[in-house]
Design a protein around this motif. Sequence first.
Motif, PDB file in Angstrom:
ATOM      1  N   ILE A 121     -56.106  45.519  65.023  1.00 17.38           N
ATOM      2  CA  ILE A 121     -56.209  44.086  65.332  1.00 17.38           C
ATOM      3  C   ILE A 121     -54.948  43.561  66.010  1.00 17.38           C
ATOM      4  CG2 ILE A 121     -55.454  43.305  63.047  1.00 17.38           C
ATOM      5  CD1 ILE A 121     -58.138  41.619  65.236  1.00 17.38           C
ATOM      6  N   TRP A 122     -53.789  44.127  65.635  1.00 15.99           N
ATOM      7  CA  TRP A 122     -52.532  43.670  66.234  1.00 15.99           C
ATOM      8  C   TRP A 122     -52.418  44.082  67.696  1.00 15.99           C
ATOM      9  CZ3 TRP A 122     -50.831  39.792  63.825  1.00 15.99           C
ATOM     10  CH2 TRP A 122     -50.992  39.700  62.452  1.00 15.99           C
ATOM     11  N   VAL A 123     -52.988  45.224  68.059  1.00 12.68           N
ATOM     12  CA  VAL A 123     -53.033  45.640  69.462  1.00 12.68           C
ATOM     13  C   VAL A 123     -53.911  44.671  70.252  1.00 12.68           C
ATOM     14  CG1 VAL A 123     -53.812  47.461  71.042  1.00 12.68           C
ATOM     15  CG2 VAL A 123     -52.587  48.061  68.942  1.00 12.68           C
ATOM     16  N   LEU A 124     -55.037  44.291  69.654  1.00 12.82           N
ATOM     17  CA  LEU A 124     -55.926  43.334  70.314  1.00 12.82           C
ATOM     18  C   LEU A 124     -55.244  41.979  70.482  1.00 12.82           C
ATOM     19  CD1 LEU A 124     -59.293  44.155  68.497  1.00 12.82           C
ATOM     20  CD2 LEU A 124     -58.535  44.930  70.752  1.00 12.82           C
ATOM     21  N   ILE A 125     -54.599  41.515  69.439  1.00 16.31           N
ATOM     22  CA  ILE A 125     -53.916  40.214  69.510  1.00 16.31           C
ATOM     23  C   ILE A 125     -52.804  40.257  70.545  1.00 16.31           C
ATOM     24  CG2 ILE A 125     -52.410  38.640  68.212  1.00 16.31           C
ATOM     25  CD1 ILE A 125     -54.274  39.145  65.789  1.00 16.31           C
ATOM     26  N   PHE A 126     -52.015  41.313  70.557  1.00 13.51           N
ATOM     27  CA  PHE A 126     -50.944  41.441  71.556  1.00 13.51           C
ATOM     28  C   PHE A 126     -51.522  41.417  72.969  1.00 13.51           C
ATOM     29  CE2 PHE A 126     -48.429  44.028  74.439  1.00 13.51           C
ATOM     30  CZ  PHE A 126     -47.210  43.356  74.384  1.00 13.51           C
ATOM     31  N   THR A 127     -52.600  42.172  73.192  1.00 14.24           N
ATOM     32  CA  THR A 127     -53.233  42.227  74.518  1.00 14.24           C
ATOM     33  C   THR A 127     -53.778  40.853  74.919  1.00 14.24           C
ATOM     34  OG1 THR A 127     -53.832  44.533  74.112  1.00 14.24           O
ATOM     35  CG2 THR A 127     -54.980  43.415  75.909  1.00 14.24           C
ATOM     36  N   GLY A 128     -54.410  40.152  73.975  1.00 11.44           N
ATOM     37  CA  GLY A 128     -54.927  38.818  74.261  1.00 11.44           C
ATOM     38  C   GLY A 128     -53.825  37.836  74.610  1.00 11.44           C
ATOM     39  N   LEU A 159     -60.181  38.800  80.186  1.00  9.30           N
ATOM     40  CA  LEU A 159     -60.839  37.645  79.561  1.00  9.30           C
ATOM     41  C   LEU A 159     -59.789  36.598  79.215  1.00  9.30           C
ATOM     42  CD1 LEU A 159     -63.262  36.177  78.272  1.00  9.30           C
ATOM     43  CD2 LEU A 159     -62.713  37.403  76.150  1.00  9.30           C
ATOM     44  N   SER A 160     -58.712  37.020  78.612  1.00 12.32           N
ATOM     45  CA  SER A 160     -57.644  36.110  78.243  1.00 12.32           C
ATOM     46  C   SER A 160     -56.988  35.505  79.486  1.00 12.32           C
ATOM     47  CB  SER A 160     -56.612  36.856  77.389  1.00 12.32           C
ATOM     48  OG  SER A 160     -55.709  35.972  76.805  1.00 12.32           O
ATOM     49  N   PHE A 161     -56.804  36.326  80.510  1.00 11.29           N
ATOM     50  CA  PHE A 161     -56.239  35.881  81.788  1.00 11.29           C
ATOM     51  C   PHE A 161     -57.117  34.773  82.386  1.00 11.29           C
ATOM     52  CE2 PHE A 161     -54.843  36.642  86.213  1.00 11.29           C
ATOM     53  CZ  PHE A 161     -53.511  36.999  86.050  1.00 11.29           C
ATOM     54  N   THR A 162     -58.438  34.999  82.372  1.00 14.52           N
ATOM     55  CA  THR A 162     -59.384  34.014  82.886  1.00 14.52           C
ATOM     56  C   THR A 162     -59.328  32.722  82.069  1.00 14.52           C
ATOM     57  OG1 THR A 162     -60.846  35.798  83.616  1.00 14.52           O
ATOM     58  CG2 THR A 162     -61.824  33.606  83.429  1.00 14.52           C
ATOM     59  N   CYS A 163     -59.281  32.851  80.741  1.00 17.05           N
ATOM     60  CA  CYS A 163     -59.213  31.664  79.874  1.00 17.05           C
ATOM     61  C   CYS A 163     -57.960  30.846  80.132  1.00 17.05           C
ATOM     62  CB  CYS A 163     -59.287  32.069  78.409  1.00 17.05           C
ATOM     63  SG  CYS A 163     -60.932  32.611  77.928  1.00 17.05           S
ATOM     64  N   HIS A 164     -56.862  31.521  80.460  1.00 18.49           N
ATOM     65  CA  HIS A 164     -55.627  30.812  80.799  1.00 18.49           C
ATOM     66  C   HIS A 164     -55.877  29.839  81.955  1.00 18.49           C
ATOM     67  CE1 HIS A 164     -51.250  30.377  81.719  1.00 18.49           C
ATOM     68  NE2 HIS A 164     -51.752  30.135  82.918  1.00 18.49           N
ATOM     69  N   VAL A 197     -50.165  26.830  73.260  1.00 20.28           N
ATOM     70  CA  VAL A 197     -51.602  26.768  73.555  1.00 20.28           C
ATOM     71  C   VAL A 197     -52.066  28.094  74.142  1.00 20.28           C
ATOM     72  CG1 VAL A 197     -53.341  25.664  75.019  1.00 20.28           C
ATOM     73  CG2 VAL A 197     -51.641  24.270  73.853  1.00 20.28           C
ATOM     74  N   HIS A 198     -51.294  28.642  75.075  1.00 15.50           N
ATOM     75  CA  HIS A 198     -51.694  29.902  75.700  1.00 15.50           C
ATOM     76  C   HIS A 198     -51.632  31.062  74.698  1.00 15.50           C
ATOM     77  CE1 HIS A 198     -52.426  28.231  79.562  1.00 15.50           C
ATOM     78  NE2 HIS A 198     -51.191  27.792  79.705  1.00 15.50           N
ATOM     79  N   THR A 199     -50.667  31.035  73.810  1.00 16.04           N
ATOM     80  CA  THR A 199     -50.600  32.053  72.759  1.00 16.04           C
ATOM     81  C   THR A 199     -51.838  31.955  71.868  1.00 16.04           C
ATOM     82  OG1 THR A 199     -48.185  31.979  72.789  1.00 16.04           O
ATOM     83  CG2 THR A 199     -49.213  32.938  70.843  1.00 16.04           C
ATOM     84  N   SER A 200     -52.190  30.736  71.486  1.00 14.08           N
ATOM     85  CA  SER A 200     -53.379  30.533  70.647  1.00 14.08           C
ATOM     86  C   SER A 200     -54.647  30.972  71.359  1.00 14.08           C
ATOM     87  CB  SER A 200     -53.500  29.058  70.245  1.00 14.08           C
ATOM     88  OG  SER A 200     -52.371  28.659  69.516  1.00 14.08           O
ATOM     89  N   LEU A 201     -54.753  30.657  72.640  1.00  7.43           N
ATOM     90  CA  LEU A 201     -55.922  31.091  73.410  1.00  7.43           C
ATOM     91  C   LEU A 201     -56.017  32.615  73.459  1.00  7.43           C
ATOM     92  CD1 LEU A 201     -56.036  28.648  76.447  1.00  7.43           C
ATOM     93  CD2 LEU A 201     -57.779  28.925  74.692  1.00  7.43           C
TER      94      LEU A 201
END
Length: 161
Positions: free
Chosen positions: A24-31, A117-122, A3-7
């Motif tokens: 895009i892969w840098v963005l996905i890795f960072t997210g 943003l991803s940290f907050t969504c977690h 779930v966290h990976t998907s988020l």
Amino acid sequence: MQVHTSLGVICALSIKELFPNYNIWVLIFTGIAGNIIPDIDHLFNIFIYGRKTEYSKLVKKYLRSKELRNTLNFIKLNHKNNQSILSHNILTPIISYFLFNYFQSLYPPSLFALFFLSFTCHFLYDFIEDILFFKKPNPNWFFKYNFKIGEYKSPLNKKGD
């Protein structure tokens, strides 16, 4: 973890317009990193500041016996009852949200914006999941940590392995 990976992926894709020059892969890795890193505190709890809790002792017992499947099952069944994770409180996502806003306001926006943003969504996901699971927020969200909970579900399946 899925779930966290998907988020993390969803966060990356949702604000990719802020980062037109990034792969895009840098963005996905960072997210993904921003969504998984908050759970490192679970490891700190098991091995450092909460090492004397019954939960931590049981996790370490399963790890020492090299029963990885039972260890993972035990954690999956019982991690929501662990009320001593220090970072999972109401202040952490608030600070993270302000960091997101700061980094996205820079020109050009920093990748830290996506990370936070991803940290907050977690944390928002965990908070909502606690409400769905317990019908109320876990006490640790309001700085009410409990290092003494001792009733846990066994990870053993009915066959006993």
